[in-house]
Design a protein around this motif. Structure first.
Motif, PDB file in Angstrom:
ATOM      1  N   VAL A   8       0.833  -1.207   0.000  1.00 17.10           N
ATOM      2  CA  VAL A   8       0.000   0.000   0.000  1.00 17.10           C
ATOM      3  C   VAL A   8       0.867   1.257   0.000  1.00 17.10           C
ATOM      4  O   VAL A   8       0.583   2.230  -0.699  1.00 17.10           O
ATOM      5  CB  VAL A   8      -0.958   0.003   1.214  1.00 17.10           C
ATOM      6  N   GLY A   9       1.942   1.244   0.760  1.00 14.17           N
ATOM      7  CA  GLY A   9       2.753   2.446   0.941  1.00 14.17           C
ATOM      8  C   GLY A   9       3.770   2.718  -0.148  1.00 14.17           C
ATOM      9  O   GLY A   9       4.167   3.871  -0.344  1.00 14.17           O
ATOM     10  N   GLN A  10       4.213   1.700  -0.866  1.00 15.22           N
ATOM     11  CA  GLN A  10       5.280   1.881  -1.859  1.00 15.22           C
ATOM     12  C   GLN A  10       4.934   2.892  -2.951  1.00 15.22           C
ATOM     13  O   GLN A  10       5.759   3.744  -3.262  1.00 15.22           O
ATOM     14  CB  GLN A  10       5.674   0.536  -2.472  1.00 15.22           C
ATOM     15  N   PRO A  11       3.741   2.854  -3.549  1.00 18.73           N
ATOM     16  CA  PRO A  11       3.442   3.868  -4.571  1.00 18.73           C
ATOM     17  C   PRO A  11       3.495   5.294  -4.015  1.00 18.73           C
ATOM     18  O   PRO A  11       3.982   6.214  -4.682  1.00 18.73           O
ATOM     19  CB  PRO A  11       2.024   3.516  -5.030  1.00 18.73           C
ATOM     20  N   LEU A  12       3.023   5.479  -2.799  1.00 19.77           N
ATOM     21  CA  LEU A  12       3.067   6.814  -2.192  1.00 19.77           C
ATOM     22  C   LEU A  12       4.507   7.245  -1.930  1.00 19.77           C
ATOM     23  O   LEU A  12       4.864   8.409  -2.132  1.00 19.77           O
ATOM     24  CB  LEU A  12       2.266   6.813  -0.885  1.00 19.77           C
ATOM     25  N   ASP A  13       5.334   6.307  -1.510  1.00 26.14           N
ATOM     26  CA  ASP A  13       6.743   6.608  -1.265  1.00 26.14           C
ATOM     27  C   ASP A  13       7.462   6.933  -2.574  1.00 26.14           C
ATOM     28  O   ASP A  13       8.304   7.828  -2.617  1.00 26.14           O
ATOM     29  CB  ASP A  13       7.406   5.426  -0.561  1.00 26.14           C
TER      30      ASP A  13
END
Length: 81
Positions: A23-28
């Motif tokens: 979930v967090g990788q695209p935002l990062d």
């Protein structure tokens, strides 16, 4: 019985950690591109997302995910125990 509980906790922590990275990788990725881009290259986070998807495709949002995926799964599995 205690060893079965430990295995369940390790699996649950690993799955939870993997979900966190997925979930967090695209935002990062978007955040990192915003930080390193020359000034004026992007209009904002949505522009970064759109340009990345157009030029590199969906999976570009997950570049460099292997290391965090392996690391966070291990950390979360130990924290849940």
């Amino acid at each position: 019985m205690s060893s079965l509980k430990t295995v369940n906790e390790l699996i649950a922590g690993s799955v939870g950690g993997a979900a966190q990275v997925l979930v967090g990788q695209p935002l990062d990725t978007i955040k990192t591109r915003a930080q390193i881009a020359p000034k004026g290259m992007f209009k904002g986070p949505m522009d970064i997302l759109v340009q990345t998807l157009r030029k590199e495709g969906f999976f570009a949002l997950y570049k460099g995910m292997a290391s965090p995926l392996i690391g966070i799964a291990g950390v979360n599995s130990l924290l849940c125990h």
